[in-house]
Design an enzyme around this catalytic site. Sequence first.
Site, PDB file in Angstrom:
ATOM      1  N   CYS A   1      50.858  34.585  30.806  1.00  0.00           N
ATOM      2  CA  CYS A   1      51.503  33.298  30.512  1.00  0.00           C
ATOM      3  C   CYS A   1      52.371  33.365  29.260  1.00  0.00           C
ATOM      4  O   CYS A   1      53.297  32.594  29.101  1.00  0.00           O
ATOM      5  CB  CYS A   1      50.455  32.198  30.346  1.00  0.00           C
ATOM      6  SG  CYS A   1      49.498  32.322  28.816  1.00  0.00           S
TER       7      CYS A   1
ATOM      8  N   GLU B   1      40.858  32.874  53.950  1.00  0.00           N
ATOM      9  CA  GLU B   1      41.297  31.493  53.754  1.00  0.00           C
ATOM     10  C   GLU B   1      40.250  30.401  54.006  1.00  0.00           C
ATOM     11  O   GLU B   1      40.255  29.383  53.304  1.00  0.00           O
ATOM     12  CB  GLU B   1      42.503  31.218  54.666  1.00  0.00           C
ATOM     13  CG  GLU B   1      43.695  32.071  54.340  1.00  0.00           C
ATOM     14  CD  GLU B   1      44.772  31.940  55.387  1.00  0.00           C
ATOM     15  OE1 GLU B   1      45.851  31.428  55.078  1.00  0.00           O
ATOM     16  OE2 GLU B   1      44.521  32.352  56.534  1.00  0.00           O
TER      17      GLU B   1
HETATM   18  S1  FES Z   1      49.545  36.184  28.261  1.00  0.00           S
HETATM   19 FE1  FES Z   1      48.377  34.402  28.652  1.00  0.00          FE
HETATM   20  S2  FES Z   1      47.263  34.216  26.806  1.00  0.00           S
HETATM   21 FE2  FES Z   1      48.619  35.796  26.393  1.00  0.00          FE
END
Ligand code: FES
Length: 1332
Positions: free
Chosen positions: A47, A1264
């Site tokens: 992320c 699924e």
């Molecule tokens: S890549 Fe998701 S917390 Fe660092």
Amino acid sequence: MSAQQEGDALCVFINGKKVTESHVDPETMLLPFLREKLRLTGTKSGCGGGGCGACTVMVSRYQPATKTIVHYSANACLLPLCQLYGAAVTTVEGIGSSKTRIHPVQERIAKAHGSQCGFCTPGMVMSMYALLRNKPKPTMDDITQALGGNLCRCTGYRPIIDGCRTFCQEGNCCQANGGANCCLNGEGKTNESEDEKPQLFDQEKFLPLDPTQELIFPPELILMAEASNSQTLTFHGERMTWVSPTSLEELVQLRAKNPKAPLVMGNTNIGPDIKFKGVLHPLVISPMRVKELFEVSEGADGVWVGAGSSLSELQSLLEKMVPQLPEEKTELFRALIQQLRNLGSLQIRNVASLGGNIVSAYPNSDLNPVLAAGNCKVKVVSTGGRREVLLNQDFFVGFGKTILKPEDVVVSVFIPFTRKGEYVRALRQAPRKEVSFATVTTGMRVCFPEGSRVVQEISLYFGGMGPTTVNATKTCKAIAGRPWDEKTLNEAYDALLEELDLPPSAPGGKVEFRRSLTLSLLFKFNLEVLQKLKEANVIKDELPEKLQPLPKEIQPSLQEFQHVPKDQDSQDPVGRPMMHRSAISQATGEAVYCDDIPKTDGELFMVLVTSSRAHAKITALDVSEALKLPGVVDVITANDVPGKKARPMFGYEQELLAESQVFCVGQTVCAVLADTKTHAKRGAAAVKITYDDLPDPIFTIEDAIEKSSYYEPTRMLSKGDVTEAFKTCDGVYEGQIRLGGQEHFYMEPQSMLVVPVGEEKEFKVYISTQWPTLIQEAVAETLDIQSNRVTCHVKRLGGAFGGKVIVTSVLASITSVAAWKTNRAVRCVLERGEDMLITGGRHPVLGKYKVGFMNDGRIMAVDYYYYANSGCFVDESVLISEKILLHLDNVYNIPNMRGHSATCRTNLPSNTAFRGFGVPQGLLVVENMVNDVAMVLGRPADQVREVNMYKGPSATHYKLEFSPENLHRCWELCKLKSDYSARRQAAHRFNQQIRWRKRGVALIPIKYGIAFAESFLNQAGALVHIYKDGSVLVTHGGAEMGQGIHTKMQQVASRELHIPTSKVFLSETSTGTVPNTCPSAASFGTDANGMAVKEACEILYRRLEPIRLKDPKGSWESWIKEAHLQKISLSATGFFRGEDLYYDWEKMEGRPYAYFTFGVCCSEVELDCLTGDYRTLRTDIVMDIGRSINPSVDIGQIEGAFTQGLGLYTLEELKYSPTGILYSRGPSQYKIPAVCDVPLKFNVYLLPDSYNPHAIYSSKGIGEPTLFLGSSVFFAIKDAVAAARSDSGLSGPFLLDTPATPERACLACASPFIKKVPASEPGSFKPWALDI
Ligand code: FES
Ligand SMILES: Cc1cc2nc3c(=O)[nH]c(=O)nc-3n(C[C@H](O)[C@H](O)[C@H](O)COP(=O)(O)OP(=O)(O)OC[C@H]3O[C@@H](n4cnc5c(N)ncnc54)[C@H](O)[C@@H]3O)c2cc1C
Ligand code: FES
């Protein structure tokens, strides 16, 4: 500042090795440094914003003051490299390796089956490793805290927790090692002895944890830290300079000269701002070496804590002080501890500083309301001198702003002791129980004179109720000086409601909920204060209910499956639990994902430029500024596409790059190529697109219905005569339910690398996709070359869930154009935010129904209308709406049924396949309808379900004959195993006794059709080579995305060739070895590819027969050697021609599925009716999956899919602005289930003695079906809400849409606090977010 400026050299140890960087760019975070510079690719990027834990590493520092070494987990994506001066970093590669010795954490997570796609695994390993470095025998609470910030989209966490549990003493009961019943609870006793029960793993064989084998802290760093270092450190980068002073005085001077330069501590606020909002700071100051910021001093009235202390340090300090002080003095301390435990993840708390949290002044900061309510103050230093500033309502002046001057440095924070008669509480409510910013958060303090209930002082601070932390001063006035009793409090609620008003379109939405929360949190405080007053003998009143927190301890669980037959060869692995074949590589960080492939010479990075408008004409595209930027090489537009500019999609077309018009925010317009990702991102930001907005964009299903905006064909399916049947029913009811969409949130974002071979227009594509053949075809058509020039390679995927098929083919096509044009390798790896913005997910669905039923519960007729929000391209939407209709019956034999299904064309990103392919949406509507009937009739829902179930030889509504026998067996077994009747009664008793918490139980069945209704997709190929040394290489058409298909294929080959699995290897899926494959989807991968592999192996084994007969005692190796000498081919292909499935929409009949997988799930929840928080207390799943080929893999699929369903139905919420912009673009805004969401007891039973003639070795597809069973949690919540409503005098069906978030659940409870909040008139305001 220019990059040429001389700066200091950075010294850091990574995995015990010294790394000295003479030109370190302050903008560099540890994560890209590890991955790109040091090629330590075990640490993953999920992320980039501290929200997923995939990048977790351990940081160790020596503290000269205490002469101790501290170890803590941290997110490498937010750790500035410069901040690590003098630190030692340990990554997953540093703790163990398959080449030397794996670490016990790596081994246990892998062998306990805690790694599926493996993308989260290194992060999990490192979080657990850091915990063990500090506490070799942790408690379960320690483990859940440590793993709370690590997201996994595959496993459902249970196996990870079970693997980690083996480190804690308390977990060493009879079943911590998987399988058997638990000695602790005495449940589920059977005649089978414990020894006889098959287990998922054998704890006895695990390596012991030996702390002496860990890497030692580098002595050089101790010496460095001990030497009093008075030298200021400066690092210069391309755009940013970093200064690290050593004294407070120097810091103050620097701040005075550079008031705009932020102080970088944990970087958890500045970092995301730089990364996601494009904020640029030419200078940053790091006060990490200024010791005054870390000092702690205890005085007579309280404690001064250095503002630089991390939140974890603050928590440990307070936890250490609490037992040493009289209870009355520590009310504030305990409230802070409570808040700190729930603030962010451990990785965040380990680096985020106290001063940083205060000064960041988030509107929903968890600490500020408590600090302010508790009369804390800060010590501030500037060139003007030192002063103390009270943390009160005047301190917070606006969004992210405080009263402090830009040059002020907060040195320390004073946290006072409380007095006798003073009570402090911190209460919060968040979208997810843990690791989530609060919706509303509070700090509340009240003080009474000794022996009195008259309020002497009161402060009530709230976060989440506006742009700043707010003080409810008027409410406090209404309470102060008055007795703490019902009358005062009732007036206080009214005052609070009036005082903390929110406009209906307030940012963040949830307006009614937030307003009601202020009341219910004050009510909770009231209950706690009354309790305290009673304990202090101040009041004698009969108290209302004592507040109890929701249970949270995760208990050992059961996984039951059948033994292999007694006569099965001990070497034959089929039917036995077998670890995912890459689990060890995944746990050591050695497993290679697409973005781990080393950079090739001259490689370019591609970043997409996407539309910022939902529906507009493109009037100009200006790339000139982008092309001027350093590193930018080219910009790709539609004009550059040599072949087809659009992908054909089921009768429609999807442009690769928009030329003249855009249809959603996030549609790709062009793509920037540069030498690095950073340069490509800057280039993309410099591209200017001008638009002419087109009128009336369509976002919601209702908009689409109003404007008849549908993709063709819309579908209808019917059985019997619905209209006539309604006339003869005892009752008719009309209802509806809306199901929100769902983001795939595969942990590995879309990733690809296209490499031109350099001659004859040949390309190699390395990509994370479920369908290599589609990518090959798409690239070939886009480049106008033959498919034989494109080879697509898929080693593994870090999760996919349906999201890496269609969109991936579009992205691969664009990337291939870039590689074609530049003749260089081009990599495209989306960031989480881009991925969420650009790619669609599961279709939101509105389901309406009219149902006719008899008083005994029999449902005689239903008329359904389904509307799916498909977005701006058709994608697979029509197929999805067809699958909804084909599952209309679920497990019920309703004589008259009609289903209409429409796919709405809207101006949102195109929605696509997602595990379950429409069934999770369709069946929710069906089961909600059954629930409504039960509610109308006042009958238990399970009875209505039972009455209507298929019985005996049956036929579906489209005339497919089947036997529901195993469905009934699942139903009965689930009731038995879950102790359903007794627990329902217990829940009922609980609900009668307790007002503000309610329990709900639900029992939900499923019948799921396996295989593709499109017959041509039911085929598969395999290629098996036996090499001269006897080793076997298997390739097949399935892609390994965590579901364990390669492991199962290894088992198949092992059985068919009669050799151990260790001789069988699978390297990758490639269009060059097995052509014309089908997608790994529809839960059909093993069925199809397994048969192909089996056939290839059978052919080879037959070829060896003469040799085997001649030399029966010979070894496998000797036979192979002989076969080679005899010129017998040791390579064979296998092919599976699946059943000729079909469906005729005209005749409304067919055989679209090969067979059905059945399952039943019972879930029980406890709901806090005041906040909407809930816990799943227990889940029992019984699945009929025939004879499992690999019970550990299959149970993993069951648990993982269930958890994804739990997310879909109760947690995951997409938020779109009124102009069609996705707000929820990362784990901070979009909550998938985390460790805190695991059912506290999570039991899975595979139905024994089930056989399936339609699939390999009598198994059944399982990828699924279980997802829908996550809805049992939704229906259990609904059951609990119904109990709460009944306390409010309400009965009968009610509307509860999904996801049943705390907001929805709480509002549906209709408590007196909810009723107090006036609802905003729909249409009278512009909502902050749309219900799409
Ligand atoms: S890549 Fe998701 S917390 Fe660092
Ligand atoms: C994934 C994630 C989840 C989170 N969850 C929560 C949550 O649930 N609840 C919550 O309350 N918070 C949460 N946070 C916010 C987090 O607590 C704050 O970002 C953090 O406390 C800020 O501290 P820092 O040291 O990282 O600040 P930095 O980012 O280093 O600095 C932030 C700001 O503070 C200023 N500053 C720092 N120290 C001083 C000082 N001593 N004197 C003057 N100015 C100073 C800096 O100049 C800068 O402007 C979360 C953050 C993330 C990334
Ligand atoms: S195994 Fe955890 S994300 Fe796939």
